[in-house]
Motif scaffolding. Structure first.
Motif, PDB file in Angstrom:
ATOM      1  N   ASP A  61      48.037 110.988  18.045  1.00  0.00           N
ATOM      2  CA  ASP A  61      48.995 110.055  17.464  1.00  0.00           C
ATOM      3  C   ASP A  61      50.297 110.807  17.236  1.00  0.00           C
ATOM      4  OD1 ASP A  61      50.417 108.115  16.167  1.00  0.00           O
ATOM      5  OD2 ASP A  61      48.981 107.832  14.538  1.00  0.00           O
ATOM      6  N   ALA A  62      51.275 110.552  18.083  1.00  0.00           N
ATOM      7  CA  ALA A  62      52.533 111.303  18.073  1.00  0.00           C
ATOM      8  C   ALA A  62      53.405 111.004  16.865  1.00  0.00           C
ATOM      9  CB  ALA A  62      53.316 111.005  19.345  1.00  0.00           C
ATOM     10  N   ILE A  63      53.117 109.936  16.137  1.00  0.00           N
ATOM     11  CA  ILE A  63      54.008 109.594  15.027  1.00  0.00           C
ATOM     12  C   ILE A  63      53.470 109.999  13.655  1.00  0.00           C
ATOM     13  CG2 ILE A  63      55.170 107.779  16.300  1.00  0.00           C
ATOM     14  CD1 ILE A  63      53.545 105.738  14.730  1.00  0.00           C
ATOM     15  N   THR A  64      52.384 110.742  13.623  1.00  0.00           N
ATOM     16  CA  THR A  64      51.907 111.238  12.333  1.00  0.00           C
ATOM     17  C   THR A  64      52.657 112.522  11.974  1.00  0.00           C
ATOM     18  OG1 THR A  64      50.141 112.534  13.353  1.00  0.00           O
ATOM     19  CG2 THR A  64      49.588 110.293  12.646  1.00  0.00           C
ATOM     20  N   VAL A  65      52.861 112.711  10.672  1.00  0.00           N
ATOM     21  CA  VAL A  65      53.515 113.943  10.217  1.00  0.00           C
ATOM     22  C   VAL A  65      52.565 115.117  10.397  1.00  0.00           C
ATOM     23  CG1 VAL A  65      54.481 115.139   8.213  1.00  0.00           C
ATOM     24  CG2 VAL A  65      55.043 112.734   8.614  1.00  0.00           C
ATOM     25  N   TRP A  66      51.309 114.892  10.008  1.00  0.00           N
ATOM     26  CA  TRP A  66      50.293 115.942  10.156  1.00  0.00           C
ATOM     27  C   TRP A  66      49.171 115.461  11.040  1.00  0.00           C
ATOM     28  CZ3 TRP A  66      49.496 120.894   9.889  1.00  0.00           C
ATOM     29  CH2 TRP A  66      48.190 121.373   9.931  1.00  0.00           C
ATOM     30  N   PRO A  67      48.752 116.197  12.037  1.00  0.00           N
ATOM     31  CA  PRO A  67      49.261 117.506  12.443  1.00  0.00           C
ATOM     32  C   PRO A  67      50.356 117.427  13.500  1.00  0.00           C
ATOM     33  CG  PRO A  67      47.233 117.090  13.635  1.00  0.00           C
ATOM     34  CD  PRO A  67      47.480 115.885  12.745  1.00  0.00           C
ATOM     35  N   SER A  68      50.492 116.271  14.142  1.00  0.00           N
ATOM     36  CA  SER A  68      51.402 116.174  15.294  1.00  0.00           C
ATOM     37  C   SER A  68      52.834 116.579  14.965  1.00  0.00           C
ATOM     38  CB  SER A  68      51.387 114.764  15.878  1.00  0.00           C
ATOM     39  OG  SER A  68      50.120 114.454  16.367  1.00  0.00           O
TER      40      SER A  68
END
Length: 118
Positions: A61-68
Motif C-alpha cells: 500500500d503505497a499511501i501508508t505512512v508506515w512502512p511504505s
C-alpha cells in the motif's frame, strides 16, 4: 487512487523540492533542474523498490505512512545524497538536514493527510 498516482505525486514533490532549493540559492531553476533532480529521482525509485520488497509477503500500500512512506522517504534521502556525492555534488550536513526535513514533510505529509481524511 490509481495504481501509479502515488509515485507520480512523490516524483512531483521531489521536483518541487529541488526547484525550491535551486530558487533559494538564486540558481537558474529550469536550466539546472535535471542536474539537481536526477539523484533524488533515482533515490525515490530505490525507496519505492525497497518499500515493495518489504511488503512482498503482504499487500503493498503505497499511501501508508508506515512502512511504505518511511521507506520511500529514507530511500529518497539516502539514495539522493549518495548519488549526489558520487557525482561530485554537495552533501554538506546542513543540506542533509534540510533535505531530510523537507522530503519528510512532502513525502510523508501527503500520506498522513490522506490517512487523516479517511
Amino acid at each position: 487512487m490509481k495504481r501509479y498516482a502515488p509515485f507520480g505525486i512523490d516524483l512531483v514533490l521531489v521536483i518541487v523540492f529541488c526547484a525550491i532549493g535551486r530558487r533559494s540559492h538564486d540558481e537558474a531553476v529550469l536550466a539546472g533542474l535535471v542536474k539537481t533532480v536526477w539523484p533524488f529521482a533515482l533515490g525515490l525509485i530505490l525507496g519505492w523498490l525497497l518499500a515493495m520488497f518489504v511488503a512482498r509477503s503482504t499487500r503493498f500500500d503505497a499511501i501508508t505512512v508506515w512502512p511504505s512512506g518511511i521507506l520511500i522517504w529514507a530511500g529518497t534521502l539516502v539514495g539522493g545524497m549518495t548519488f549526489r556525492a558520487i557525482s561530485g555534488q554537495g552533501v554538506a550536513l546542513s543540506f542533509v538536514i534540510v533535505a531530510a526535513t523537507v522530503l519528510a514533510l512532502f513525502l510523508l505529509g501527503w500520506r498522513a493527510a490522506i490517512r487523516a481524511l479517511r
